[in-house]
Design a protein around this motif. Sequence first.
Motif, PDB file in Angstrom:
ATOM      1  N   SER A  46      -2.559 -20.921  12.297  1.00 53.52           N
ATOM      2  CA  SER A  46      -1.279 -22.308  13.117  1.00 53.52           C
ATOM      3  C   SER A  46      -2.291 -23.208  14.502  1.00 53.52           C
ATOM      4  O   SER A  46      -1.736 -24.144  14.245  1.00 53.52           O
ATOM      5  CB  SER A  46      -0.132 -21.560  12.622  1.00 53.52           C
ATOM      6  N   ASN A  47      -2.437 -22.133  14.943  1.00 54.80           N
ATOM      7  CA  ASN A  47      -2.789 -22.634  16.781  1.00 54.80           C
ATOM      8  C   ASN A  47      -3.824 -23.430  16.453  1.00 54.80           C
ATOM      9  O   ASN A  47      -4.124 -24.503  17.106  1.00 54.80           O
ATOM     10  CB  ASN A  47      -2.867 -21.464  17.310  1.00 54.80           C
ATOM     11  N   GLY A  98      -8.512 -37.502   6.656  1.00 53.32           N
ATOM     12  CA  GLY A  98     -10.134 -36.606   7.674  1.00 53.32           C
ATOM     13  C   GLY A  98      -9.278 -35.142   8.285  1.00 53.32           C
ATOM     14  O   GLY A  98      -8.648 -34.527   7.700  1.00 53.32           O
ATOM     15  N   PHE A  99      -9.710 -35.020   8.994  1.00 48.32           N
ATOM     16  CA  PHE A  99      -9.488 -33.314   9.938  1.00 48.32           C
ATOM     17  C   PHE A  99      -8.612 -33.159  10.349  1.00 48.32           C
ATOM     18  O   PHE A  99      -8.132 -32.285  10.004  1.00 48.32           O
ATOM     19  CB  PHE A  99     -10.827 -33.048  10.938  1.00 48.32           C
ATOM     20  N   ARG A 100      -7.735 -34.194  10.538  1.00 44.82           N
ATOM     21  CA  ARG A 100      -6.671 -34.147  11.288  1.00 44.82           C
ATOM     22  C   ARG A 100      -5.363 -33.994  10.091  1.00 44.82           C
ATOM     23  O   ARG A 100      -4.109 -32.411   9.818  1.00 44.82           O
ATOM     24  CB  ARG A 100      -5.732 -35.670  11.772  1.00 44.82           C
ATOM     25  N   LYS A 101      -5.293 -33.838   8.833  1.00 49.75           N
ATOM     26  CA  LYS A 101      -4.723 -33.868   7.645  1.00 49.75           C
ATOM     27  C   LYS A 101      -5.222 -32.194   7.431  1.00 49.75           C
ATOM     28  O   LYS A 101      -4.019 -31.981   7.085  1.00 49.75           O
ATOM     29  CB  LYS A 101      -4.837 -34.980   6.372  1.00 49.75           C
ATOM     30  N   VAL A 102      -6.695 -32.220   7.267  1.00 50.93           N
ATOM     31  CA  VAL A 102      -6.552 -30.638   7.461  1.00 50.93           C
ATOM     32  C   VAL A 102      -5.811 -29.524   8.212  1.00 50.93           C
ATOM     33  O   VAL A 102      -5.073 -29.073   7.604  1.00 50.93           O
ATOM     34  CB  VAL A 102      -8.396 -30.324   7.542  1.00 50.93           C
ATOM     35  N   GLY A 103      -5.703 -31.028   9.370  1.00 56.43           N
ATOM     36  CA  GLY A 103      -4.750 -30.087  10.613  1.00 56.43           C
ATOM     37  C   GLY A 103      -3.454 -29.582  10.680  1.00 56.43           C
ATOM     38  O   GLY A 103      -3.035 -28.514  11.010  1.00 56.43           O
ATOM     39  N   ILE A 104      -2.876 -30.418   9.586  1.00 55.12           N
ATOM     40  CA  ILE A 104      -1.338 -30.160   9.747  1.00 55.12           C
ATOM     41  C   ILE A 104      -1.558 -29.489   8.532  1.00 55.12           C
ATOM     42  O   ILE A 104      -0.034 -29.105   8.405  1.00 55.12           O
ATOM     43  CB  ILE A 104      -0.527 -32.088   9.645  1.00 55.12           C
ATOM     44  N   ILE A 141       2.906 -31.661   1.669  1.00 60.16           N
ATOM     45  CA  ILE A 141       2.386 -32.871   2.925  1.00 60.16           C
ATOM     46  C   ILE A 141       2.197 -34.741   2.406  1.00 60.16           C
ATOM     47  O   ILE A 141       2.200 -34.778   3.338  1.00 60.16           O
ATOM     48  CB  ILE A 141       0.606 -32.431   2.728  1.00 60.16           C
ATOM     49  N   ASN A 142       1.803 -35.212   1.392  1.00 59.97           N
ATOM     50  CA  ASN A 142       1.533 -36.187   0.752  1.00 59.97           C
ATOM     51  C   ASN A 142       3.192 -36.332   0.411  1.00 59.97           C
ATOM     52  O   ASN A 142       3.188 -38.305   0.224  1.00 59.97           O
ATOM     53  CB  ASN A 142       0.440 -36.265  -0.710  1.00 59.97           C
ATOM     54  N   LEU A 191      -3.174 -27.428   7.260  1.00 55.97           N
ATOM     55  CA  LEU A 191      -3.486 -25.558   7.638  1.00 55.97           C
ATOM     56  C   LEU A 191      -1.671 -25.200   8.829  1.00 55.97           C
ATOM     57  O   LEU A 191      -1.211 -23.755   8.555  1.00 55.97           O
ATOM     58  CB  LEU A 191      -4.265 -25.431   8.884  1.00 55.97           C
ATOM     59  N   HIS A 192      -1.403 -25.571   9.560  1.00 54.75           N
ATOM     60  CA  HIS A 192      -0.350 -25.528  11.204  1.00 54.75           C
ATOM     61  C   HIS A 192       0.326 -25.634   9.934  1.00 54.75           C
ATOM     62  O   HIS A 192       1.527 -24.108   9.625  1.00 54.75           O
ATOM     63  CB  HIS A 192      -0.335 -26.321  11.843  1.00 54.75           C
ATOM     64  N   LEU A 193       1.311 -26.264   9.114  1.00 55.88           N
ATOM     65  CA  LEU A 193       2.163 -25.793   7.840  1.00 55.88           C
ATOM     66  C   LEU A 193       2.004 -24.933   7.178  1.00 55.88           C
ATOM     67  O   LEU A 193       3.045 -23.956   7.462  1.00 55.88           O
ATOM     68  CB  LEU A 193       2.153 -27.704   7.351  1.00 55.88           C
ATOM     69  N   ALA A 194       1.111 -24.678   6.727  1.00 52.01           N
ATOM     70  CA  ALA A 194       0.895 -23.364   5.760  1.00 52.01           C
ATOM     71  C   ALA A 194       1.197 -22.240   6.061  1.00 52.01           C
ATOM     72  O   ALA A 194       0.843 -21.491   5.677  1.00 52.01           O
ATOM     73  CB  ALA A 194      -0.307 -23.940   4.882  1.00 52.01           C
ATOM     74  N   THR A 195       0.483 -22.098   7.144  1.00 49.39           N
ATOM     75  CA  THR A 195       0.285 -20.847   8.526  1.00 49.39           C
ATOM     76  C   THR A 195       1.867 -20.809   9.258  1.00 49.39           C
ATOM     77  O   THR A 195       2.462 -19.694   8.785  1.00 49.39           O
ATOM     78  CB  THR A 195      -0.949 -20.791   9.205  1.00 49.39           C
TER      79      THR A 195
END
Length: 341
Positions: free
Chosen positions: A123-124, A73-79, A54-55, A81-85
């Motif tokens: 992922s959703n 922030g939470f958007r980094k958590v979001g991306i 990611i980084n 989570l999305h890619l990892a799933t």
Amino acid sequence: MSDKVEKPGNGFTRFMRKVYTPIGFKKGYNFTLWFVFAGALLGFTLARLQYFSINGIFANDAAPGEWYWMHKGFRKVGITLHLATILPAGLLVILQFIPIIRYKALLFHRLNGYTILLLLLLSNVGALMIARHAFGGGIETQTLVGLLAILTTFGASMAYYSIKRLQIEQHRAWMLRTWFYAGSIITLRLIMIISTLVISSQGSYYRATPCDEIAFIYASNDQDGLQTDYPQCFTANGTTDGWVAVAANFAGNIPQIGTSLGMTFGMAGWLALFLHAFGVEIYLSLTPRESERLRKISYQRQLEAGFSHPGSAGLTADRWGDADPWAPPGSVEVKSTESAE
């Protein structure tokens, strides 16, 4: 017999049968469609496995401006989570559509299906967390992401319910719908590239972008063109609340490239989703023999399991709509004999 027997073909046809028969395909067109669509999904997914960094790699390859919003922030958590799933799900789902696995490794097929369902739902969640600023985060993009999340969640839920009710033909239909919806993200890229070149050639499309995002883009790419390209960011009353108009130009500077991609992403996604949703319904309507074959299997399994309404124990049109009641093979003849007696 319900299944057509393939006639002897030429040398190429005989060779291809030797290729697809061992993995369970009985029809050449089924193998061809699986090869095309599963191959596209495989290639797309493999090309993006590097984004687990990611980084590193993702931060460098993301559309210009995206990393500004997602680097913390939470958007980094979001991306993340999305890619990892979604990437593992994209690989695993290919196995679900290989017939020999369903025939010879049913337990693996079931466990793999549960895993894919969980990964898809997670992922959703990640996609919804980043929708506000994905590829510019326009209203059209946010609604696209939301609709895709709804469609795939609903489709996967219907597929799960159908298989729990042993309604196999409905399970097949909803699984195909779900992953055709999800696969529209691939077609989206093709449409986006073409439309990006079109609007760039016209030179009359602009998008408002915050100066802070532009400065982040230049700093991330070790460039010093901010003051030259966007002097209004440094001029008193030169911006509107810190935002400036950036032209959509795929051949221009980095912020302009980001604008051209962001302005076409949502439109391309809606068009791709329409094509995929329309296409999968055409395919399902053109394969009634396969649906009927699976419904007969559903009837036998539901009958053995003691379900009421065997053959229609799930969400079928004859129980929930105005379709004619479905009858198992031979039931009409039996009824006529009984009435004659």
